[in-house]
Design a protein around this motif. Structure first.
Motif, PDB file in Angstrom:
ATOM      1  N   SER A   5      15.696  -5.878  -0.640  1.00 13.00           N
ATOM      2  CA  SER A   5      14.463  -5.194  -0.833  1.00 13.00           C
ATOM      3  C   SER A   5      13.153  -5.447  -0.846  1.00 13.00           C
ATOM      4  N   SER A   6      12.894  -6.646  -0.978  1.00 14.94           N
ATOM      5  CA  SER A   6      11.605  -7.117  -0.647  1.00 14.94           C
ATOM      6  C   SER A   6      11.305  -7.015   0.766  1.00 14.94           C
ATOM      7  N   LEU A   7      12.194  -7.191   1.664  1.00 10.51           N
ATOM      8  CA  LEU A   7      12.063  -6.896   3.073  1.00 10.51           C
ATOM      9  C   LEU A   7      12.039  -5.559   3.624  1.00 10.51           C
ATOM     10  N   THR A   8      12.636  -4.641   3.104  1.00 16.57           N
ATOM     11  CA  THR A   8      12.578  -3.417   3.440  1.00 16.57           C
ATOM     12  C   THR A   8      11.477  -2.850   2.908  1.00 16.57           C
ATOM     13  N   PRO A   9      10.681  -2.223   4.084  1.00 11.39           N
ATOM     14  CA  PRO A   9       9.529  -1.440   3.503  1.00 11.39           C
ATOM     15  C   PRO A   9       9.978  -0.193   2.904  1.00 11.39           C
ATOM     16  N   CYS A  10       9.313   0.101   1.547  1.00 17.63           N
ATOM     17  CA  CYS A  10       9.433   1.255   0.707  1.00 17.63           C
ATOM     18  C   CYS A  10       8.462   2.226   0.993  1.00 17.63           C
ATOM     19  N   GLY A  12       6.203   5.708  -0.310  1.00 17.50           N
ATOM     20  CA  GLY A  12       5.881   6.299  -1.572  1.00 17.50           C
ATOM     21  C   GLY A  12       6.846   6.989  -2.260  1.00 17.50           C
ATOM     22  N   LYS A  13       7.613   7.831  -1.524  1.00 20.49           N
ATOM     23  CA  LYS A  13       8.551   8.801  -2.142  1.00 20.49           C
ATOM     24  C   LYS A  13       9.804   7.777  -2.804  1.00 20.49           C
ATOM     25  N   GLN A  14      10.113   7.127  -2.169  1.00 20.87           N
ATOM     26  CA  GLN A  14      11.119   5.946  -2.938  1.00 20.87           C
ATOM     27  C   GLN A  14      10.755   5.245  -4.039  1.00 20.87           C
ATOM     28  N   ALA A  15       9.317   4.843  -3.836  1.00 20.13           N
ATOM     29  CA  ALA A  15       8.819   4.115  -5.223  1.00 20.13           C
ATOM     30  C   ALA A  15       8.734   5.051  -6.324  1.00 20.13           C
ATOM     31  N   LEU A  16       8.418   6.413  -5.914  1.00 17.91           N
ATOM     32  CA  LEU A  16       8.068   7.269  -7.072  1.00 17.91           C
ATOM     33  C   LEU A  16       9.499   7.489  -7.580  1.00 17.91           C
ATOM     34  N   SER A  17      10.451   7.944  -6.819  1.00 13.60           N
ATOM     35  CA  SER A  17      11.695   8.068  -7.461  1.00 13.60           C
ATOM     36  C   SER A  17      12.478   6.973  -8.208  1.00 13.60           C
ATOM     37  N   ALA A  18      12.161   5.635  -7.727  1.00 13.23           N
ATOM     38  CA  ALA A  18      12.578   4.401  -8.513  1.00 13.23           C
ATOM     39  C   ALA A  18      12.010   4.543  -9.823  1.00 13.23           C
ATOM     40  N   ALA A  19      10.628   4.763  -9.730  1.00 21.06           N
ATOM     41  CA  ALA A  19       9.641   4.640 -11.190  1.00 21.06           C
ATOM     42  C   ALA A  19      10.323   5.725 -12.168  1.00 21.06           C
ATOM     43  N   ALA A  36      -2.350   1.921  -7.556  1.00 24.72           N
ATOM     44  CA  ALA A  36      -1.780   0.624  -7.012  1.00 24.72           C
ATOM     45  C   ALA A  36      -2.479   0.825  -5.575  1.00 24.72           C
ATOM     46  N   LEU A  37      -2.571   2.079  -5.012  1.00 27.06           N
ATOM     47  CA  LEU A  37      -3.173   2.177  -3.802  1.00 27.06           C
ATOM     48  C   LEU A  37      -4.703   2.138  -3.302  1.00 27.06           C
ATOM     49  N   GLY A  38      -5.242   1.878  -4.719  1.00 25.23           N
ATOM     50  CA  GLY A  38      -6.872   1.874  -4.768  1.00 25.23           C
ATOM     51  C   GLY A  38      -7.454   3.476  -4.331  1.00 25.23           C
ATOM     52  N   ARG A  39      -6.553   4.501  -4.744  1.00 27.20           N
ATOM     53  CA  ARG A  39      -7.003   5.748  -4.409  1.00 27.20           C
ATOM     54  C   ARG A  39      -7.324   6.521  -5.693  1.00 27.20           C
ATOM     55  N   PRO A  40      -8.337   7.621  -5.449  1.00 31.25           N
ATOM     56  CA  PRO A  40      -8.744   8.172  -6.901  1.00 31.25           C
ATOM     57  C   PRO A  40      -7.622   9.153  -7.217  1.00 31.25           C
ATOM     58  N   HIS A  41      -7.689   9.427  -8.318  1.00 33.10           N
ATOM     59  CA  HIS A  41      -6.632  10.421  -9.190  1.00 33.10           C
ATOM     60  C   HIS A  41      -6.573  11.693  -8.450  1.00 33.10           C
ATOM     61  N   SER A  42      -7.504  12.158  -8.000  1.00 31.11           N
ATOM     62  CA  SER A  42      -7.704  13.436  -7.454  1.00 31.11           C
ATOM     63  C   SER A  42      -6.926  13.481  -6.074  1.00 31.11           C
ATOM     64  N   ASP A  43      -6.392  12.236  -5.442  1.00 30.83           N
ATOM     65  CA  ASP A  43      -5.808  12.418  -4.150  1.00 30.83           C
ATOM     66  C   ASP A  43      -4.197  12.771  -4.377  1.00 30.83           C
ATOM     67  N   ARG A  44      -3.626  13.340  -5.465  1.00 32.58           N
ATOM     68  CA  ARG A  44      -2.531  13.524  -5.469  1.00 32.58           C
ATOM     69  C   ARG A  44      -1.734  14.352  -4.332  1.00 32.58           C
ATOM     70  N   ALA A  57       3.026  -3.782   1.165  1.00 34.03           N
ATOM     71  CA  ALA A  57       3.791  -4.768   0.306  1.00 34.03           C
ATOM     72  C   ALA A  57       2.963  -4.880  -1.166  1.00 34.03           C
ATOM     73  N   GLU A  58       1.809  -5.276  -0.964  1.00 33.98           N
ATOM     74  CA  GLU A  58       1.048  -5.568  -2.480  1.00 33.98           C
ATOM     75  C   GLU A  58       0.925  -4.268  -3.077  1.00 33.98           C
ATOM     76  N   SER A  59       0.710  -3.266  -2.541  1.00 36.53           N
ATOM     77  CA  SER A  59       0.596  -1.880  -3.544  1.00 36.53           C
ATOM     78  C   SER A  59       1.980  -1.764  -3.999  1.00 36.53           C
ATOM     79  N   ALA A  60       2.948  -1.821  -3.108  1.00 36.60           N
ATOM     80  CA  ALA A  60       4.389  -1.454  -3.768  1.00 36.60           C
ATOM     81  C   ALA A  60       4.763  -2.742  -4.993  1.00 36.60           C
ATOM     82  N   SER A  61       4.287  -3.675  -4.794  1.00 35.78           N
ATOM     83  CA  SER A  61       4.621  -4.609  -5.981  1.00 35.78           C
ATOM     84  C   SER A  61       3.597  -4.371  -7.000  1.00 35.78           C
ATOM     85  N   LEU A  62       2.447  -4.045  -6.688  1.00 39.58           N
ATOM     86  CA  LEU A  62       1.469  -3.876  -7.869  1.00 39.58           C
ATOM     87  C   LEU A  62       2.081  -2.433  -8.777  1.00 39.58           C
ATOM     88  N   PHE A  63       2.485  -1.439  -8.064  1.00 46.43           N
ATOM     89  CA  PHE A  63       3.100  -0.392  -8.319  1.00 46.43           C
ATOM     90  C   PHE A  63       4.282  -0.627  -9.403  1.00 46.43           C
TER      91      PHE A  63
END
Ligand code: GLN
Length: 292
Positions: A5-10, A12-19, A36-44, A57-63
Motif C-alpha cells: 500500500s505504501s508503494l501504490t499511489p493513492c 484523493g478519492k481513495q484516501a477520502l473513502s478510507a477515512a 494535508a495538501l496545504g490548500r485553503p478550506h475554500s478549495d473543496r 506521498a507526504e500528503s497521503a501520510s499526513l492525511f
C-alpha cells in the motif's frame, strides 16, 4: 519494512473513502485532506475536481495521521488550528475552548443592545478564550472600547494573537472574572464554564481545557460569581448578558433577579434552546445594590 500500500499511489478519492471507513465525517475528511495538501478550506470544489489525481506521498501520510487524530476525538479546529466564528477565522489550539456557533446568539444579542448605546460604549468580555466574543463585537462596531479578561495566560496569548491578526485593538486583562478589572461598562458579556463536574457529556469534550468548561457540582459556580461581581462594574442601565447550559436558563434568570437585575430575559440559540440570559442593572440605590 515496506508494504504494497505504501508503494501504490493513492488518489484523493481513495484516501477520502478510507477515512470515511475509519468513521470520519465526509466534510471533516475533505477539510483534513485540503489541510494535508496545504490548500485553503475554500478549495473543496478543487478537491472534487481532482479526486482522481495521485496524492503526493507526504500528503497521503499526513492525511492518515490527521484522520487518526480526528477519529480519536480531537476537535477538527485544533487539528487545522482554526475555527470560523461570526465570519472571522480565529486561530485556536488546546489552550482555548473551540468557539461554538451557539455563542453567536450572545454576540447578536449584545450587538442589538449596543445599537442604542454610544458608538464608543465600554464593553467587557469575561472569559474571552480565543477572543471570539470580544473580536466579533469590535469588528462589527469598531468604535467600541473593548476589554477582554481571562484567567489563563495561554488563552490570552491566543486571543491577543487573534486580535493582532485581525488588526483589532482590544485591552486584555489576566484575572479571575472581575478581580483585576477597573471601571464601569455599558455591557458585560460572558460565555463562562457552565458544565456540571459530573456531567455525562464531559468525556466527549476531553480535548478542551477543563477550566473553560467545568463549573462546580451544578455548573453554575462561575455564573454565580459573575452575577454577584458584575454590578460593581456596570454603568447604571448597563447590561449583563450570559451564555449558559441548555437547562440553566431558569436558574440563571432567578440568580439575576435575586441580585437585583431588571428586564431579565433569555434568548434562544439556533436550535431553539434558551441559551443566553441577561438583565439590566438599575440605578444606584436599587435594592439589588446591597444584596451581594
Ligand atoms: N457549549 C459548550 C458545550 O456544551 C460548553 C461551553 C462552556 O462551558 N462555556 O460543549
Amino acid at each position: 519494512m515496506t508494504n504494497s500500500s505504501s508503494l501504490t499511489p493513492c488518489t484523493g478519492k481513495q484516501a477520502l473513502s478510507a477515512a470515511q471507513t475509519l468513521g470520519l465525517d465526509r466534510l471533516d475528511a475533505q477539510l483534513l485532506l485540503l489541510h494535508a495538501l496545504g490548500r485553503p478550506h475554500s478549495d473543496r470544489v478543487w478537491l472534487l475536481a481532482h479526486d482522481g489525481d495521485a496524492l503526493p506521498a507526504e500528503s497521503a501520510s499526513l492525511f492518515r495521521q490527521l484522520s487518526l487524530r480526528r477519529t480519536a476525538g480531537e476537535p477538527l479546529a485544533y487539528i487545522v488550528g482554526r475555527k470560523e466564528f461570526f465570519g472571522m477565522a480565529l486561530q485556536v489550539d488546546a489552550r482555548v475552548l473551540v468557539p461554538r456557533p451557539d455563542t453567536e446568539t450572545l454576540v447578536d444579542w449584545a450587538l442589538a443592545q449596543l445599537a442604542s448605546l454610544p458608538a464608543a460604549a465600554r464593553v467587557l468580555d469575561l472569559g474571552t478564550g480565543s477572543g471570539a466574543i470580544a473580536l466579533a463585537l469590535k469588528k462589527t462596531r469598531p468604535a467600541l472600547d473593548v476589554t477582554a479578561v481571562d484567567a489563563s495566560a495561554g488563552a490570552l496569548a491566543v486571543a491577543s494573537a487573534n486580535a493582532a491578526h485581525h488588526a483589532l485593538s482590544i485591552r486584555f486583562v489576566e484575572g479571575d472574572w472581575l478581580e483585576n478589572v477597573s471601571g464601569h461598562f455599558h455591557l458585560i458579556a460572558s460565555n463562562p464554564p457552565y458544565i456540571a463536574q459530573a456531567d455525562p457529556h464531559l468525556p466527549t469534550l476531553a480535548h478542551e481545557p477543563p477550566g473553560a468548561l467545568i463549573a462546580g457540582p451544578d455548573g453554575l459556580d462561575d455564573l454565580r460569581a459573575i452575577i454577584d461581581q458584575a454590578p460593581a462594574h456596570l454603568e447604571t442601565q448597563g447590561w449583563l448578558l450570559l451564555e449558559h447550559g441548555y437547562n440553566q436558563a431558569e436558574a440563571v434568570r432567578t440568580l439575576l433577579m435575586q441580585r437585583g437585575f431588571a428586564e431579565v430575559q433569555s434568548r434562544a440559540d439556533l436550535a431553539g434552546i434558551a441559551r443566553c440570559s441577561g438583565g439590566r442593572w438599575q440605578a444606584a440605590g436599587s435594592p439589588g445594590q446591597t444584596a451581594g
